[in-house]
Every structure is written in structure tokens, then in C-alpha cells.
Design a protein around this motif. Structure first.
Motif, PDB file in Angstrom:
ATOM      1  N   THR B 242     -48.278  -7.229 -11.501  1.00 30.81           N
ATOM      2  CA  THR B 242     -47.818  -8.556 -11.089  1.00 30.81           C
ATOM      3  C   THR B 242     -46.967  -9.216 -12.174  1.00 30.81           C
ATOM      4  O   THR B 242     -45.939  -9.824 -11.870  1.00 30.81           O
ATOM      5  CB  THR B 242     -49.030  -9.431 -10.725  1.00 30.81           C
ATOM      6  OG1 THR B 242     -49.797  -8.707  -9.751  1.00 30.81           O
ATOM      7  CG2 THR B 242     -48.605 -10.762 -10.152  1.00 30.81           C
ATOM      8  N   GLU B 264     -52.722 -10.492  -2.132  1.00 29.75           N
ATOM      9  CA  GLU B 264     -53.145 -10.614  -3.529  1.00 29.75           C
ATOM     10  C   GLU B 264     -53.627 -12.044  -3.795  1.00 29.75           C
ATOM     11  O   GLU B 264     -53.847 -12.806  -2.874  1.00 29.75           O
ATOM     12  CB  GLU B 264     -52.023 -10.207  -4.462  1.00 29.75           C
ATOM     13  CG  GLU B 264     -51.697  -8.715  -4.395  1.00 29.75           C
ATOM     14  CD  GLU B 264     -52.730  -7.833  -5.096  1.00 29.75           C
ATOM     15  OE1 GLU B 264     -53.074  -8.104  -6.251  1.00 29.75           O
ATOM     16  OE2 GLU B 264     -53.196  -6.859  -4.474  1.00 29.75           O
ATOM     17  N   ARG B 265     -53.750 -12.395  -5.073  1.00 29.36           N
ATOM     18  CA  ARG B 265     -54.386 -13.652  -5.452  1.00 29.36           C
ATOM     19  C   ARG B 265     -53.518 -14.885  -5.168  1.00 29.36           C
ATOM     20  O   ARG B 265     -52.335 -14.884  -5.480  1.00 29.36           O
ATOM     21  CB  ARG B 265     -54.690 -13.623  -6.939  1.00 29.36           C
ATOM     22  CG  ARG B 265     -55.542 -12.469  -7.343  1.00 29.36           C
ATOM     23  CD  ARG B 265     -55.620 -12.360  -8.857  1.00 29.36           C
ATOM     24  NE  ARG B 265     -56.341 -11.153  -9.231  1.00 29.36           N
ATOM     25  CZ  ARG B 265     -55.774  -9.960  -9.336  1.00 29.36           C
ATOM     26  NH1 ARG B 265     -54.492  -9.815  -9.111  1.00 29.36           N
ATOM     27  NH2 ARG B 265     -56.501  -8.917  -9.668  1.00 29.36           N
ATOM     28  N   GLU B 268     -51.702 -16.442  -8.214  1.00 26.81           N
ATOM     29  CA  GLU B 268     -50.460 -15.818  -8.677  1.00 26.81           C
ATOM     30  C   GLU B 268     -49.248 -16.413  -7.968  1.00 26.81           C
ATOM     31  O   GLU B 268     -48.162 -16.493  -8.527  1.00 26.81           O
ATOM     32  CB  GLU B 268     -50.516 -14.304  -8.459  1.00 26.81           C
ATOM     33  CG  GLU B 268     -51.549 -13.649  -9.341  1.00 26.81           C
ATOM     34  CD  GLU B 268     -51.793 -12.178  -9.054  1.00 26.81           C
ATOM     35  OE1 GLU B 268     -52.419 -11.520  -9.892  1.00 26.81           O
ATOM     36  OE2 GLU B 268     -51.379 -11.680  -7.992  1.00 26.81           O
ATOM     37  N   ASP B 332     -46.059  -7.392  -3.377  1.00 24.11           N
ATOM     38  CA  ASP B 332     -47.242  -7.168  -4.210  1.00 24.11           C
ATOM     39  C   ASP B 332     -48.452  -7.513  -3.351  1.00 24.11           C
ATOM     40  O   ASP B 332     -48.625  -8.671  -3.019  1.00 24.11           O
ATOM     41  CB  ASP B 332     -47.164  -8.086  -5.434  1.00 24.11           C
ATOM     42  CG  ASP B 332     -48.256  -7.850  -6.464  1.00 24.11           C
ATOM     43  OD1 ASP B 332     -48.925  -6.823  -6.374  1.00 24.11           O
ATOM     44  OD2 ASP B 332     -48.424  -8.713  -7.354  1.00 24.11           O
TER      45      ASP B 332
END
Ligand SMILES: Nc1ncnc2c1ncn2[C@@H]1O[C@H](COP(=O)(O)OP(=O)(O)OP(=O)(O)O)[C@@H](O)[C@H]1O
Ligand SMILES: [Mg+2]
Lengths: 455, 590
Positions: B242, B264-265, B268, B332
Motif C-alpha cells: 500500500t 482493504e482498510r 488507508e 489494492d
């Protein structure tokens, strides 16, 4: 097994009318199936007073998962649908209380009077989140110096079962200055449960603590409700009361094991390590509840994922690592005979939001340099194992590593962050030349020079 | 009459619907759930039933709920206003949603319906046009956003009417086109396109050759990527996928960056929201957010929409490519998308392939990567979509289905190494295991020889060779011991360490080091290679390590200094002096 008081549960329910079904078509180890209509997906039900949840609807055939198992359930069991997904009564009365996985008091106290909210509720809109920026100081250099924690972060301890992870976690929690600490215990032993209770009581923190506990004495599948209960309570305090909330989840490996039990009983195709294919999403849904709200409230999650034989490639730690914002590795350092936070495999992804910004500017480089030198010491050790001679540099790195481990990595350290950085400088100056540390010249000038052994 | 149906079964987010008319595969439908409409996609059709995946939680949903089918597949809404937006996986504008929490069925419009855009015609009445032809343009941030003949228009058209310069809303008619049969078609500034179908209105898609500068040394100086190229970044958790993607977003030479945050998070994405409006684009001096569009389907957002999110992102990228722009698309992580496919395939009880992934996973991945590329448009202009995805291999093991399938589809392989990450050698790309197939393209070599330096590719190969030899020497030293090998083994090893520390390692969080323009990369590469060509004399092996550490230290100080500044030059001459101490034959330092 948990005894549920039927009259009490019925009283809890707000809807007076409930149709009672008494004909079950099929019973498996974990589920039962019956004809019913007007039933919502994920709705709760009582099957002979055992709590159950709808997991599948095909036409008018409804499949219920019974949390405590189906042993002894007859085909004419009484089935009552409750008309809602699992829920928790939230209010300030939660403070200082202990509950089971269903959110029912286990401390002998009264029911909590509050708003009923469904657990596992909606996600925060990412554009409404705030970037985490509040440092959480724990006094432990293995955390504050090398793996600085930030409010709104989610991070697990990776530890073998024989490591003192619950102790370290309790210590971190108490030093963290959170408004609320919410413990989600999954499959913990009764002794551990009592340990937490004692530590919190002794610290005079009990009114800041809320616990949801499923111990080894309770059925394993029940523990699937624990994290959502804890996080729902956390959301109440963080989103509605703007408090900083720390959620402790231990042990997430046992949570994942319960997931695999369920998926196995439902005949789902397992993926790696007999875990369900949805493990990543299942865990992410919980961990992503960690958040910094713009109004100041926050949810920070510190979890425990026990490993077997240190294997982090197993599906549970592996998927966890892909979700959380780093991990804290506990390891026994045989050179100093203490448990340390292993600087190699540990990582806090959010540290760069605070280090060198909320802490001294030399923090990032000092931290990285120390770890690099510690890695050089590990190489030197390998040389010894292979029977080779050590160079002068090798010897210096090894002495450095031992002292670094003792003065900074061990979990029994409790000092201020500036002191941690100064301690590292002292060690650099004691064992290495500035060229060997390779730190920016200005920083050496400004912070390094005055930190000799004698100052 | 649109087809309708009734919910007859619910298994998590797979819903079975009894239908009363025709439905098509991948058709979009809406379930009526207590007054809220839940969006869903048909993924399998039986004799009387449609199997749909719901892009929302199905909690509380009951059988008997009504379903309305829309007659079209999942589509992106394409028009001015996409730039700088934050969308969910289905292109709903996240900023327009109310409240802190996402509510089921809160579907917001991707664009600004009432905003006025100043339109300038590019086509004239009587012009022959076809799908993708530029009719006019509006200025979006600073990009000249072309208003095109909708991609769905087939055949040739003649411009019958076109609006004059003026302010228009996106749904205003800006042109009227006449087809071969004399039928008239109104065109506005908005068109819709099914995300799973590639936009193919270009004339030609040659092999890509134009070097795409990223400012990341281990990429540009060792495994370069091209405009319209493909690459992927596999790596165990925490190895820097990332951070690397964020560095690409900030520095890469592109007109527009499309980011798919796929499973994903959330934090982020928040990092991008927080930083990009403040950070400058080094090339235009504008804010980074002005060239960025984010499609966020983070891991806590509906799983079924993960797959949609990467297709939505690709469609947006292709749309802007048709305007003659250079687009960099980043996803991502593509593994999360593959996992979403796996969850659904398992729920439908399909026969599983390796690791329970669907059998057609490799085909799905390679079809997706094939949508990237450098194109010549029908008007002779060029455009490109460069795609770089991350892969999160289970257990960090690269022999798993998603990595293997992606390896066949992508031309650049940026492998992140756990060892390098553990020893904080960031970015942790293993320069030797990684590769760029473009280094073998004669058209690429020719291009960089002209635009970067005549010996650029030679230098790359030379540097790689030094790294390989250094690795071999290191292994020998480990087996035979420091004094069990000739002294020059140490020298060979340390010369490779210089490349590692000076070229490969780059501090993504240092203002100066984070991005290295190609001029500077060239300069440093020449310097490092000259040093590698220098012969040194040492009395014993114990001298080697401290000597090269001094060299590395000075080099690193150079990396942290402004290029060609006083400070930089001071370190450079310091370096010269150190080299003189032990050099046998002084090789000219460039
Ligand atoms: N170039 C770099 N410079 C400095 N630190 C870095 C760099 N790359 C990665 N890191 C460090 O490694 C951490 C993890 O990186 P990152 O989040 O990119 O990993 P990842 O591969 O995306 O992991 P995951 O698969 O879990 O998402 C970062 O938070 C940072 O501390
Ligand atoms: Mg990542």
C-alpha cells in the motif's frame, strides 16, 4: 451450559405477540429447519429456550443455528421467533458491568435499561472518518518507540499460548488513558476472566470497564456474538458520547475456530487450514469498527491472536495481518530471560502519523537504526552458530543487542518516549561510530551528541 | 414491461428470486425491502429462478419481497465531474450520503446534475462522427474533458446540431446526431456504459513503449514500467504494497490517477482523503486530489460490490483514456476481489478450483489486465491506461492461485520480500526476483535510449548483475566464513550493498528522498556504477565493511539533500575523498 431464564427473556422482548411453532423438520448438529413464514434473515429465535439465529431461508423453510448446540432438541420443540437480529441495550448503565455473549448480566446486577440496538450494525462512511492522530502512550518502549499506537487503530498481539499476552494487554489498557475499556473475552478460561476482573478492580478502574465474556465453560459457537456485542457498546460511547474507547478482544483465534465449526457443520467448502472462505471478510467486518470520529470519539481495538508454534502463515494470523494495522509480536529473549516485543515481526502501520510529529523529530531514524543494528546482531549470532569468528563490529552489535533488549524491548519497561529515544542514542554512542549508524548528520548534532553514557 | 419477481430464498447475500418474465445474466435489479431499495446483480439463472448477489447486507430481508429488474447490466455514469470524487464500488458519491454510517439503499448520483459547465464545441455541423469522436470539451479541474459520441452508438453519424460556446448542465442536449437512416439522436454530456465490457472505441492498441516515470528508483532504475503497461505487486502482509501504491499515486507521471481501494482498510483511504487535497502534484503544481478519483469499497463495505469496484474503476479509466489522457489505475488488493468471487461461487455450490477459488479465475484476471494499454484514438491522438494491482498471497506463498494467475497476465512483477521488509529495507521490492518484460521490448529500448540516456538499459542490466553477484558472494561468505573467502568477495558483496542502500532503498516518508526525478536517478546510477567499476585494495577483510559503510553513509546523506545543492556537493566531494583512500585505479567519476 448457560441457563437462560425463559420468563426473563420474554420480558425483555418488546413485542407482545409471538406465534409459537412446534414442528421441526430436520435437526443437524448445529441447526434445525422448520416451516415458517414472514421471517427475516438473521432474525433471532428461541428453540426450547435456547437462543438461535436464522441462517438460511428457502421458500418457507427456515434454518436456524442454535448457539449452544442441538443436543436434546426434540422435533416438537417450541420455536419462537423474536422479530429482530441480535441486539444490545445501550446506555451509560453498561459501565462497570459484566455480561455474557448475549449481553445478559452475569454479575448478579440488574438488566441494563437502554436503547435496544442491533449488533453488527452498518459501517462508517469512509469519507466521514477522521485520520487517526492521537498517540497512545503505554510506557513500553517495544510499543511506544518501535511500534507506536494511535487511537482508532486496530492491532493484535501475536503470541504463543504460553506467553503473558493477557497481562500485557491489561497493562496497556490501564495505561492508555481511555474513557472506556471494553473487554470481549472469547473462550478465555475462568481464571483469565477473574484475572481481568481483579486487575481492573485493583486499578480502581472498574467503572470504566465493560465486559462481554464467553469462557471455556460456555458453548463455543456463542462466542461468535462477543466481538459484535463489545463493538456495539463501543460505538455507543464513541459515536454518541464522543469518548475514546479501547476494545480488547481475546482470543480471536478461538473466535475464528468457532467460525470454522459453524461453516463445517453447514457443509461449506473450507479453504486454507479448514477455515471458511469468508474468514477475511468476517474478521475485517469486526476490526474495521476501529475508527476515529471527527467529533473526537474513537474506537481502538487491541486483540490477541494466539499462534500455534509461532506459525504466522496459518490462515487465522495471516488473514488478521492483512486486516489489522500492524501486529505486536511477543517473544521470549533467552539472552536476557525476559519477554520482549520482537522488533522484527512487530509493526504499527499508523506510527508514521505520530512519530517525529507528536514525538521528537529524531524518533523515526533512531528507531529504524536501532532495529537495523539489532538485525546485524542476529546475523552475527548466525555466524556463531555456523562456527565462524566474529569481527569487532559483530561483537559490538551483539553487546548492543543485549543492552537494547534489556533497556528497551522488554515488556517490563515503563518510561517516557523521550527517555526511550535518549536511551537509544546512548547505546549508539557507546557501541558505534556515527558512520556506522548512518543517521542524518543534523540529528546527530542536535540530539545524539549530548546523549553519552555519562549524561 | 419490466420483469418483476419475488424473493423466495436467502442465503447470506445470495438471494433467489422467482421471476415473471425474461431476465438476463448480470442484469441489475432492486429488491424492495421495507421501503428501501437494495441493489443486486443476477449471477445465475435457473428455469423459474434468478440467483442474485445483493450489494448490501440482507439482514431482516423476508421472502415474498418484491424485486424489479432494470433491463441493463451494472453501468458506470460517465461525464464531467468524476475527477476528485470519492465513490463507493458502485459509483455512488460517498460525499453526498447523509450521516456518519452508511445506510442501506442510500444511492447517490455520481455527478452534479445542476452544475453548469462551460462547453466549447470541437465538432462542426456536417462532421462525420462515430462512437468516441470528440464533439466538444469542458474544463474539469484543469483537464480538457472531452464530450464524446456515446460509446454505445454503432455505425456512422453526421453532426446535425451542435451547441455554441456556453454554460450547460450535464443532461442538457449539446448535440444532435443523424444516423445513416436519417434518424436523429440527442447527445448530452453524460453517457452510461456497462462496466464489465471494455470500451473499444480506439483505432489501434500497439505494444506499449513509452517509459512511465514513477520517481521510485527500484522501479525506474531497475524494473521500469511503461505508459499503458501492466504490473503487479505481490507481498505478504506488511511488506509495503500500500505504501508503494500511495507513492505511485503521488509521484507517477500521469494526467489522472484512478484508485480502487478494494477490500482493504478504510484508514488507508482516509489517508488519501486527508493528504491529497494538501499535497502538490510535482508536475502541475496543483493539488494531488485534483487529478485523483477514488473508488472505495473497503473491507467492511459490502463484499459483492468489491468485484464491481475494480470494474467501475477500469471503466472510468478507459473513459478518460478516450480523451487522449494518460491514466494510472491502481487497485489494492486484487486478491480481495478474487476472494469475493470465491465466497459467491461457494455459496452457489459451484465446483471449486484450486484453494476453493472459482475455476475461471485465471481467465477473469487476464481479461481484466487486458483492458489496460496504450492506444491510438481514431483522431490520431494517444491515450493510455497503466494498471498496477497488488496481490495479497495467502500465507505469503506466491504459489497460490491469485498470484499465479496474475503473473501470467501482468508484464511487470514487483515482488515484495518479507526479509527485506523485516530488515526495513524499504521499498522491499526484491530487485533481482522482480522483472519488467518491457526491458526486452526493442521499441522500449529505442525509446529510452532517446529520451533518458543512450546507455540506460545497459546500466540497468549492469546494476542487476552486480546485485546478483553480490548475493552469490554473500552466500559464499555465509558458507565459508568471513576469512574463508578471498577478500574481493567482501568487496563484491559491499558493492551490491551500495546499490541496495543508495538506489533500491528509498525513504517514502522523507520529503526529498521520497521521489527521485529521472535526471537525478541517472546521475546517481552513474555514480554508483563508477564506484562498482573502481578497484580497491584492502589489507584484510575487516577493513572492507567499515570502509563501505562510510561510503554508504555519505551516499545516503546525498539522497537526503536537495539535488545539486551546496550540501549535496559537499557530500559528493567527501565521497570522492573516501574513494581515493583505497582506490587502486582511479576511474573517472562522472
Ligand atoms: N517505502 C517505505 N518506507 C518506509 N516504511 C515503509 C515503506 N513501505 C512500507 N513501510 C512500512 O511498512 C508498513 C506496512 O506497509 P503497507 O501498509 O504498505 O503494507 P502492505 O503490504 O500493504 O500490507 P497489507 O497486505 O497488510 O495491506 C508501513 O506502515 C510502513 O511502516
Ligand atoms: Mg496494504
Amino acid at each position: 451450559m448457560l441457563k437462560l431464564n425463559k420468563a426473563k427473556i420474554k420480558r425483555m422482548e418488546t413485542t407482545a405477540f409471538q406465534k409459537i411453532h412446534t414442528k421441526i423438520d430436520q435437526i443437524t448438529k448445529a441447526t434445525c429447519t422448520l416451516h415458517a413464514s414472514g421471517i427475516g434473515n438473521e432474525e433471532m429465535a428461541l428453540v426450547n429456550d435456547r437462543l438461535a439465529q436464522v441462517v438460511k431461508i428457502e421458500g418457507d423453510l427456515v434454518t436456524l443455528q442454535i448457539f449452544s448446540g442441538t443436543e436434546g432438541i426434540p422435533t416438537n420443540a417450541e420455536v419462537v421467533f423474536l422479530g429482530h437480529a441480535p441486539q444490545l441495550a445501550v446506555s451509560d448503565e453498561l459501565s462497570g458491568r459484566f455480561f455474557n455473549a448475549y449481553g445478559q448480566p452475569i454479575d448478579g446486577g440488574p438488566e441494563v435499561d437502554g436503547n435496544m440496538v442491533e449488533i453488527g450494525g452498518p459501517s462508517v462512511n469512509p469519507v466521514r472518518r477522521k485520520q487517526p492522530s492521537e498517540l497512545i502512550a503505554t510506557g513500553i518502549a517495544g510499543i511506544d518507540l518501535n511500534n507506536t499506537l494511535v487511537t482508532g487503530q486496530k492491532i493484535p498481539f501475536f503470541a504463543d499460548p504460553d506467553q503473558p499476552y493477557n497481562q500485557v494487554m491489561a497493562m496497556v489498557a490501564l495505561r492508555a488513558k481511555a474513557d472506556k475499556i471494553i473487554l470481549g473475552g472469547m473462550g478465555i478460561t475462568n481464571d483469565d476472566y477473574l484475572f481481568f476482573k481483579n486487575v481492573f478492580e485493583n486499578a480502581g478502574a472498574i467503572d470504566r470497564i465493560i465486559s462481554f465474556v464467553n469462557t471455556t465453560e460456555n458453548p463455543p459457537v456463542e462466542r461468535l456474538l462477543v466481538p459484535d456485542m463489545a463493538l456495539t457498546a463501543a460505538e455507543y460511547f464513541a459515536a454518541e458520547k464522543n469518548q475514546s474507547v479501547l476494545v480488547l478482544l481475546t482470543d480471536m483465534t478461538l473466535y475464528a475456530d468457532a467460525l470454522s465449526i459453524v461453516s463445517n457443520r453447514m457443509d461449506q467448502i473450507p479453504s486454507k487450514d479448514s477455515m471458511p472462505g469468508s474468514l477475511y471478510s468476517d474478521l475485517a467486518k469486526l476490526y474495521e469498527k476501529a475508527v476515529q470520529f471527527p467529533e473526537g470519539g474513537s474506537i481502538t481495538i487491541i486483540a490477541v491472536t494466539t499462534l500455534s508454534g509461532g506459525d504466522i502463515t496459518h490462515a487465522i494470523p495471516d488473514n488478521t495481518g492483512y486486516i489489522t494495522e500492524g501486529q505486536l509480536f511477543l517473544r521470549k529473549d533467552t539472552d536476557i530471560g525476559k519477554v520482549i516485543i520482537d522488533p522484527f515481526r512487530s509493526l504499527s502501520r499508523l506510527k508514521q502519523l505520530v512519530i517525529g510529529k507528536k514525538t521528537r523529530e529524531d524518533h523515526p531514524q533512531v528507531m529504524n537504526t536501532a532495529i537495523r543494528l539489532y538485525a546485524d546482531a542476529a546475523n552475527a549470532k548466525t555466524k556463531i552458530e555456523n562456527g565462524f569468528d566474529l569481527t569487532d563490529y559483530d561483537k559490538r552489535t551483539m553487546s548492543f543487542a543485549k543492552e537494547y533488549s534489556e533497556k528497551l524491548l522488554a515488556i517490563d519497561i515503563n518510561i517516557e518516549i523521550d527517555t526511550m529515544i535518549d536511551t537509544a542514542w546512548k547505546l549508539f554512542n557507546k557501541y558505534f561510530s556515527p558512520a556506522e549508524t548512518g543517521i542524518k548528520a543534523e540529528l546527530v548534532e542536535k540530539y545524539g551528541k549530548q546523549n553519552t553514557e555519562n549524561t | 414491461m419490466a420483469t418483476t419477481g419475488k424473493v423466495s430464498g436467502i442465503i447470506a447475500n445470495l438471494v433467489i428470486v422467482k421471476v415473471d418474465g425474461p431476465v438476463s445474466q448480470n442484469e441489475i435489479c432492486y429488491i424492495n425491502h421495507v421501503g428501501v431499495k437494495l441493489m443486486a446483480e443476477v449471477i445465475r439463472i435457473g428455469s423459474k429462478n434468478a440467483y442474485i448477489q445483493v450489494f448490501e447486507s440482507t439482514r431482516g430481508l423476508k421472502t415474498g419481497s418484491g424485486v424489479e429488474f432494470t433491463g441493463h447490466m451494472l453501468e458506470a455514469t460517465l461525464g464531467p465531474g468524476i475527477l476528485s470524487k470519492n465513490f463507493d464500488g458502485l459509483q455512488h458519491d460517498l460525499d453526498k450520503m447523509d450521516g456518519i454510517f452508511l445506510q442501506k439503499g442510500d444511492y447517490t448520483h455520481p455527478l452534479e446534475v445542476d452544475k453548469l459547465w462551460s462547453f466549447k464545441p470541437l465538432a462542426k455541423i456536417g462532421d462525420e462522427v462515430e462512437a468516441g469522436s470528440w464533439l466538444g470539451e469542458v474544463t474539469e479541474n484543469w483537464i480538457p474533458h472531452k464530450i464524446m459520441v456515446p460509446f454505445a452508438f454503432t455505425g456512422d453519424f453526421k453532426v446535425k446540431e451542435i451547441n455554441a460556446v456556453g454554460e450547460y448542465k450535464i443532461y442538457d442536449t449539446i448535440a444532435v446526431l443523424e444516423d445513416k437512416n436519417g434518424q436523429e439522436h440527442k447527445v448530452s454530456m453524460v453517457q452510461r456504459w456497462p462496466v464489465k465490457i471494455p470500451i473499444r472505441t480506439f483505432k489501434e492498441k500497439p505494444r506499449p513503449f513509452d517509459f512511465l516515470e514513477t520517481g521510485i528508483r527500484v522501479i525506474d532504475s531497475l524494473n521500469p514500467i511503461v505508459e499503458g503497461g501492466t504490473g503487479f505487486i505481490p507481498g505478504p502482509f506488511g511488506t509495503g504494497k500500500t505504501v508503494l501504491q500511495h507513492a505511485l499515486m503521488k509521484q507517477a507521471e500521469a494526467d489522472m490517477i484512478v484508485v480502487a481501494a478494494c477490500g482493504e482498510r478504510a484508514n488507508e483511504v482516509v489517508e488519501i482523503f486527508a493528504e491529497f487535497p494538501k499535497l502538490d502534484d510535482p508536475r502541475t503544481g496543483r493539488k494531488l486530489m485534483e487529478r485523483t478519483t477514488i473508488i472505495a469499497n473497503t473491507s467492511n463495505m459490502p463484499v459483492a460490490a468489491r468485484e464491481a469496484s475494480v470494474y467501475t474503476a477500469m471503466t472510468i479509466a478507459e473513459y478518460y483514456r478516450s480523451m487522449g489522457l494518460k491514466i494510472l489505475l491502481l487497485a489494492d488488493s486484487t486478491s480481495r476481489w478474487a476472494q469475493a468471487l470465491r465466497e459467491m461461487s461457494n455459496r452457489m455450490e459451484e465446483l471449486p478450483g484450486p484453494d476453493a477459488f472459482p475455476m475461471d479465475l485465471p481467465a477473469i484476471i487476464s481479461n481484466f489486465y487486458a483492458r489496460a494499454g496504450f492506444v491510438y484514438l481514431t483522431n490520431g491522438k494517444t491515450g493510455s491506461v497503466t494498471f498496477i494491482g497488488t496481490v495479497s498471497p495467502a500465507g505469503g506463498n506466491l504459489k497460490e492461485p491469485v498470484t499465479e494467475a496474475t503473473k501470467k497476465a501482468a508484464r511487470c512483477f514487483y515482488s515484495l520480500s518479507q526479509n527485506r521488509a523485516d530488515s526495513k529495507r524499504y521499498p522491499a521490492i526484491d530487485a533481482v526476483d522482480s522483472y519488467s518484460k518491457y526491458l526486452e521490448y526493442p521499441e522500449f529500448i529505442e525509446f529510452v535510449e532517446k529520451t533518458v540516456a543512450p546507455n540506460w538499459v545497459d546500466n540497468i542490466l549492469k546494476a542487476k548483475n552486480i546485485l546478483i553477484r553480490g548475493r552469490e558472494a554473500y552466500e559464499q561468505i555465509n558458507i565459508l566464513g568471513d576469512d574463508g573467502v578471498p577478500i574481493n568477495y567482501h568487496e563484491i558483496f559491499w558493492k551490491s550493498e551500495i546499490i541496495d542502500f543508495v538506489i533500491l532503498q528509498q525513504d517514502a516518508f522523507d520529503k526529498i528522498d521520497a521521489s527521485t526525478p529521472i535526471e537525478r536517478q541517472k546521475y546517481m546510477m552513474e555514480k554508483v556504477l563508477a564506484l562498482a567499476d573502481t578497484h580497491f585494495e584492502f589489507e584484510n577483510f575487516e577493513e572492507v565493511n567499515p570502509y563501505f559503510k562510510r561510503i554508504i553513509n555519505v551516499f545516503k546523506q546525498m539522497n537526503y539533500s536537495e539535488f545539486q545543492s551546496e550540501k549535496f556537493k559537499k557530500f559528493e566531494s567527501e565521497l570522492q575523498d573516501i574513494v581515493k583512500e583505497k582506490a587502486v585505479v582511479e576511474v573517472e567519476q562522472s
